[in-house]
Motif scaffolding. Sequence first.
Motif, PDB file in Angstrom:
ATOM      1  N   ALA A  55       0.836  -1.204   0.000  1.00  0.00           N
ATOM      2  CA  ALA A  55       0.000   0.000   0.000  1.00  0.00           C
ATOM      3  C   ALA A  55       0.872   1.256   0.000  1.00  0.00           C
ATOM      4  N   GLY A  56       1.909   1.269   0.855  1.00  0.00           N
ATOM      5  CA  GLY A  56       2.793   2.427   0.924  1.00  0.00           C
ATOM      6  C   GLY A  56       3.558   2.653  -0.365  1.00  0.00           C
ATOM      7  N   GLY A  57       4.090   1.576  -0.953  1.00  0.00           N
ATOM      8  CA  GLY A  57       4.871   1.701  -2.181  1.00  0.00           C
ATOM      9  C   GLY A  57       4.039   2.101  -3.379  1.00  0.00           C
ATOM     10  N   SER A  58       2.834   1.533  -3.513  1.00  0.00           N
ATOM     11  CA  SER A  58       2.004   1.827  -4.684  1.00  0.00           C
ATOM     12  C   SER A  58       1.392   3.226  -4.612  1.00  0.00           C
ATOM     13  N   THR A  63       8.530   7.176  -0.900  1.00  0.00           N
ATOM     14  CA  THR A  63       8.468   8.215   0.137  1.00  0.00           C
ATOM     15  C   THR A  63       8.502   7.666   1.556  1.00  0.00           C
ATOM     16  N   LEU A  64       7.864   6.520   1.806  1.00  0.00           N
ATOM     17  CA  LEU A  64       7.748   5.994   3.172  1.00  0.00           C
ATOM     18  C   LEU A  64       8.841   4.982   3.526  1.00  0.00           C
ATOM     19  N   LEU A  65       9.874   4.931   2.694  1.00  0.00           N
ATOM     20  CA  LEU A  65      10.973   3.996   2.984  1.00  0.00           C
ATOM     21  C   LEU A  65      11.642   4.338   4.316  1.00  0.00           C
ATOM     22  N   TRP A  66      11.673   5.638   4.652  1.00  0.00           N
ATOM     23  CA  TRP A  66      12.282   6.074   5.917  1.00  0.00           C
ATOM     24  C   TRP A  66      11.514   5.533   7.128  1.00  0.00           C
ATOM     25  N   VAL A  67      10.199   5.331   6.959  1.00  0.00           N
ATOM     26  CA  VAL A  67       9.389   4.789   8.059  1.00  0.00           C
ATOM     27  C   VAL A  67       9.836   3.359   8.373  1.00  0.00           C
ATOM     28  N   LEU A  68      10.145   2.597   7.322  1.00  0.00           N
ATOM     29  CA  LEU A  68      10.647   1.234   7.523  1.00  0.00           C
ATOM     30  C   LEU A  68      11.980   1.235   8.267  1.00  0.00           C
ATOM     31  N   LEU A 208      -0.066   9.042   6.658  1.00  0.00           N
ATOM     32  CA  LEU A 208       0.102   8.828   8.101  1.00  0.00           C
ATOM     33  C   LEU A 208      -0.532   7.513   8.521  1.00  0.00           C
ATOM     34  N   TYR A 209      -1.732   7.248   7.985  1.00  0.00           N
ATOM     35  CA  TYR A 209      -2.427   5.985   8.302  1.00  0.00           C
ATOM     36  C   TYR A 209      -1.577   4.784   7.890  1.00  0.00           C
ATOM     37  N   VAL A 420       3.202   6.543  20.705  1.00  0.00           N
ATOM     38  CA  VAL A 420       1.959   6.944  21.380  1.00  0.00           C
ATOM     39  C   VAL A 420       1.389   8.213  20.741  1.00  0.00           C
ATOM     40  N   SER A 421       2.256   9.170  20.376  1.00  0.00           N
ATOM     41  CA  SER A 421       1.792  10.417  19.751  1.00  0.00           C
ATOM     42  C   SER A 421       1.145  10.150  18.393  1.00  0.00           C
ATOM     43  N   LEU A 422       1.797   9.322  17.573  1.00  0.00           N
ATOM     44  CA  LEU A 422       1.225   8.979  16.262  1.00  0.00           C
ATOM     45  C   LEU A 422      -0.127   8.288  16.421  1.00  0.00           C
TER      46      LEU A 422
END
Length: 629
Positions: A55-58, A63-68, A208-209, A420-422
């Motif tokens: 979902a993140g990649g498609s 962009t969300l590689l940093w989250v990993l 964010l989700y 917790v904030s997220l």
Amino acid sequence: MQHTNSNSHSLEEVHESVAVGQNTSVWKKILAFFGPAYMISVGYMDPGNWATDIAGGSQFGYTLLWVLLMSNIMALLLQSLSARLGIVSRRDLAQASRETYSKGVNYVLYGLAEIAIAACDLAEVLGMAIGLKLLFDLPLLWGVSITMFDTFLLLFLMNKGIKKMEAFIIGLIAIIGLSFLAEMFFAKPDLAEAAKGLIPSIPSSAALYIAIGIIGATVMPHNLYLHSSLVQTRKFDRTFKGIKQAIRYNFIDSFIALNMAFFVNAAILILAAATFYTNGFHEVADIQDAHKLLEPMLGSGWAAPLFALALIAAGQSSTITGTLAGQIVMEGYLNLRIQPWVRRIVTRLIAIAPAFLTILYFGEESTGELLVFSQVILSLQLGFAIIPLIHFVSDKKKMKEFAIGNVTKIASWAIALVIVSLNAKLVYDEIYSWLTTSENPVYIWVFVVPLALAAAGLLVYIIVEPIIAKQRDSAKLVPHQNQMTLKDLPQRQVYRNIALALDFSKTDTRSISSALQLGGQEAQYTLIHIVETVGAMIHGDQAEDYETNSDMEYLVKYKESLEERGYSVNIRLNFGSPKKQIPLIINEGNFDILILGAHGHNWMKDIIFGTTVDAVRHKVKIPLLIIKD
């Protein structure tokens, strides 16, 4: 079904079943410790991860590689804390929680842990079912049903020993890793663009989700319970050097295993970005859609079958660790043990039920959304596992010299704050959206909002309760003696060998003051304390529970405090009932007098069981001085 005693071990059937040779080479020792982290790592590459990564990649490319990457760093730190807790305290996270929080709070924490495990298992059941459908064209409902039988595979592996199970899991990880290595070769991603994805950014609320889903899929609460238990399968020298070595080798194990999991997750997201996002397919959030598009877009007949095979391996390996975590959580929080096969079947049924209902009512196309939702649920549970863990490994009384340092503590609390904030922002955004779009917002105000507030209240409680408890304990810390009071005592000797029975209450101050007045500097003092925990009564001087260790520390502090003032002091720590143990010690020794504190009364309890003072004074053969509070 049975209740276990307070000193029962986590995963009793494999506890300390792998011996680590003390005279072997360093590499053999490292290899002996290797294994638990690989069983943990499969939870970081399960089908739930696939759904969020695709979902993140498609949708957002690289962009969300940093989250990993951030999630992997978080996971490495938290898993090392979990391993440290199990190695040093010989308690898993659930057992440590049971010993710290009240019974009611533990029931709630247990329920939340079970929800997390059910959400995790749901992802694994769906993942395996989808994999079977993709590879063998088997209907999803049939695939879900077949997953029931892998519980028997787990039982078979457990009977063969923990090392055999670890070898099986490593084999499945190898299948996943090799499959995605081949997929990367077919996809030919833009590595320069992928590198830009390591720069933090959240382009939208939808991102964010997905980001929170990625964190939930990566840093998994059930893995924290599992790791603290699995490290106890190694039997090693429990000296300072041996424990330190075990912590170091387990960190190396975690570092290698979790980085392998990171590369698998990164490969899935990069594959989705390179194959779908760059070609305009921005809405591929479903594993089945991804499978259909891989072969024509990558131009290889191997792409789709390898993807399905890796998915089955991921689901199978994850389901083994998920059911083990269920056993650990039940035994740890509830102090309850049931037959392993019953426990595993129940765990699987809890996961199968929502999968069945979702497929029946919403169709097979709904499984992708359900997978992502299950990972968000996991993320929402994280705070309730992470915060107690940080408290436990920071506690110098429980962890002694192995308590984490200030830098690690700050990093751990920072991770907890981020998660917790997220989650708080996600919950707020979702509830606000429901309130503004719902036709009947009153139901949300009545049911959803109070539930969210209750969860927030519980989170605050588990943060502050250990801090308050520590302050309460510090108020009772021994020695209680006031230095001026002792210095001003008249020095006269009446008795030469004085025994004092202490209970670590404020009465101790008066008992010790009275003893010093009777004996002066020339007398020999023996400080006696009886440990009354269930574990101490059963295991005696072999007990290693928290109260036994604390009581010995208190006695030593009393001894040191008095010796600094020139008094000669011995200590005796015995186990069982004070009514029996105190007279036993006194009658076997050569004491001139026993000083015993008496404070407070529980009248009903005194009537039924009698008081310690009454029982002791009828059994000892020397003078008894009773000090009343």
